[in-house]
Design a protein around this motif. Sequence first.
Motif, PDB file in Angstrom:
ATOM      1  N   SER A 204       0.851  -1.185   0.000  1.00 59.15           N
ATOM      2  CA  SER A 204       0.000   0.000   0.000  1.00 59.15           C
ATOM      3  C   SER A 204       0.887   1.235   0.000  1.00 59.15           C
TER       4      SER A 204
ATOM      5  N   LEU B  20       0.493   5.284   0.429  1.00 57.41           N
ATOM      6  CA  LEU B  20      -0.526   6.222   0.896  1.00 57.41           C
ATOM      7  C   LEU B  20       0.055   7.614   1.056  1.00 57.41           C
TER       8      LEU B  20
ATOM      9  N   ALA C 297      -5.670   2.971   4.374  1.00 60.87           N
ATOM     10  CA  ALA C 297      -5.716   1.628   3.783  1.00 60.87           C
ATOM     11  C   ALA C 297      -5.649   0.607   4.909  1.00 60.87           C
ATOM     12  N   ASP C 298      -6.638  -0.271   4.945  1.00 58.61           N
ATOM     13  CA  ASP C 298      -6.774  -1.274   6.005  1.00 58.61           C
ATOM     14  C   ASP C 298      -6.671  -2.657   5.364  1.00 58.61           C
ATOM     15  N   THR C 299      -5.666  -3.415   5.758  1.00 59.00           N
ATOM     16  CA  THR C 299      -5.494  -4.785   5.281  1.00 59.00           C
ATOM     17  C   THR C 299      -5.768  -5.744   6.433  1.00 59.00           C
TER      18      THR C 299
ATOM     19  N   ASN D 226       3.829  -1.278   3.669  1.00 60.63           N
ATOM     20  CA  ASN D 226       3.081  -0.036   3.552  1.00 60.63           C
ATOM     21  C   ASN D 226       4.044   1.145   3.543  1.00 60.63           C
TER      22      ASN D 226
ATOM     23  N   VAL E 264       3.804   5.167   3.974  1.00 61.41           N
ATOM     24  CA  VAL E 264       2.805   6.093   4.507  1.00 61.41           C
ATOM     25  C   VAL E 264       3.402   7.497   4.588  1.00 61.41           C
TER      26      VAL E 264
ATOM     27  N   HIS F  70      -2.837   6.956   6.852  1.00 65.27           N
ATOM     28  CA  HIS F  70      -2.991   5.993   7.945  1.00 65.27           C
ATOM     29  C   HIS F  70      -3.059   4.587   7.346  1.00 65.27           C
ATOM     30  N   SER F  71      -2.157   3.723   7.754  1.00 59.75           N
ATOM     31  CA  SER F  71      -2.194   2.320   7.306  1.00 59.75           C
ATOM     32  C   SER F  71      -2.536   1.420   8.485  1.00 59.75           C
TER      33      SER F  71
ATOM     34  N   ASN G 209       6.508  -1.381   7.635  1.00 64.29           N
ATOM     35  CA  ASN G 209       5.932  -0.065   7.362  1.00 64.29           C
ATOM     36  C   ASN G 209       7.032   0.980   7.267  1.00 64.29           C
TER      37      ASN G 209
ATOM     38  N   VAL H 176       0.514   4.508  11.741  1.00 63.04           N
ATOM     39  CA  VAL H 176       0.545   3.080  11.420  1.00 63.04           C
ATOM     40  C   VAL H 176       0.000   2.299  12.607  1.00 63.04           C
TER      41      VAL H 176
ATOM     42  N   THR I  56      -0.487  -1.746  13.504  1.00 63.28           N
ATOM     43  CA  THR I  56      -0.180  -3.089  13.013  1.00 63.28           C
ATOM     44  C   THR I  56      -0.424  -4.106  14.120  1.00 63.28           C
TER      45      THR I  56
END
Length: 456
Positions: free
Chosen positions: A317, A319, A325-327, A346, A348, A353-354, A377, A386, A388
């Motif tokens: 991702s 961003l 983005a939400d995984t 990710n 960022v 915001h990841s 990240n 972030v 996680t």
Amino acid sequence: MNATRTNESAVATNVTKRTTYLKHLLTQASAAADESGLGLKALRNRAISLVNERAFPHGKDEEWRFTDLSDLLNWPFQRAEKSALISGDSPRPTAVNSQYKLTTLNGYFDESLSIDSPSAKDGTDNSSTGVLIAPLSKLMAIAEPEADSATALSLRVSQMIADKLAQIQGSGEVFTALNTAGFSDVMVVWVSANQVIDTPIEIIRGAASSSISHLRTLVIAEPHTKFTVIESFVGDSQPRCNTSVSEFWLADSADLTHIRLQDEGKQTFHIAKTAVSQAANSRYHCTSIDLGAQLSRHHHEIYQTGAQTDTHLYGLSTLAASQLADTHSLIALTHPHSSATQVQKNIVDDRAHSVFNGKVYVAKAAQMTNAAQLNRNLMLSSQARVDTKPELDIVADNVKCAHGATVSQLQADELFYLQSRGIAAGQAQRLLRYGFAMEIIEKIEVESLRQVLSDR
């Protein structure tokens, strides 16, 4: 006391707003289903019941506590209508030279932008070629009793719907059920046993109006098949919402490569589920790239239903601005001698915001399994965020499992090293970002698409 009452009143108002909004979405979904002409009454009614039993997600839900959907409540999206399409609205061209291509605009199949299988083109059952790739609306039309040579195809389509559509675990989640209640069509890929398709099968999801669309894909890989499916989600800058559900059924020894590219417009709410059922000895390899959307959430669920299954999930991702983005993922290993690998990266920047929440479940019967999960990240801004949460749930006692997560910035010593070799500071930063992302991009086996993403 007054402050407490005010707070309770605000909470009650918020709950009412979310409940009303979910009912509005369900009303729009039901109307879209009625207009589709697909029928599937029992399936739709079951999904409607599930939505009515659920609540619109909020921060107190464990699965949604990092992803705030409050902004979506401000957009009372109406259902996408086929009549809204105009000739100038078409998805951006891809770099893939496909033998098979299914294209939708606002969830409706566009034949002029598609290349489907021969059995769907001429209205006859030529599925002896071993490939059936077409929208469900077209397959059902071919299967009408008055159509020539329709009997075998009719039975196959009917059985496929009964056995596969909306039958993978996890279909009761609120947005998945909403999708089942409201999809306008289903893009179907069926490959018969022992078939190998050398060119990728493309499914392109375009959007051209400010509305909500429910996108559905059903992929069935029979025993000893091997092929690649590319899903692309693209759209312009208009505000919209897409729910997407893709179901992949892998039979014994099937080998399926799945490439997923989300490049929606910057005002899009993209809420997706990919559900995969893997039989014994099958291999599923997915590379997922998220570049666009204001808010995107991809929930990836893998259910290994046989021994010696092999799963590989790779995600990236990138961003910026205020993107989120939400995984979410679940890999359920329930049989012995299986393996799973997941790497999610990710990048960022700005105020983006990841979110990563990955679960690996190893059942007691899944002895001699090997699972590894990693989330990395790269934060380019002090205002970026972030969250996680990698998780392992292991019941078996003879396994090899590992998981981890890192959050870092560009390293000063790495930048200094590159600059000491005569590389300007800006270029050095770009090279480090490029190197971070390319570990995932290089997993894409389609060379032309890999090159486009590398340049991007």
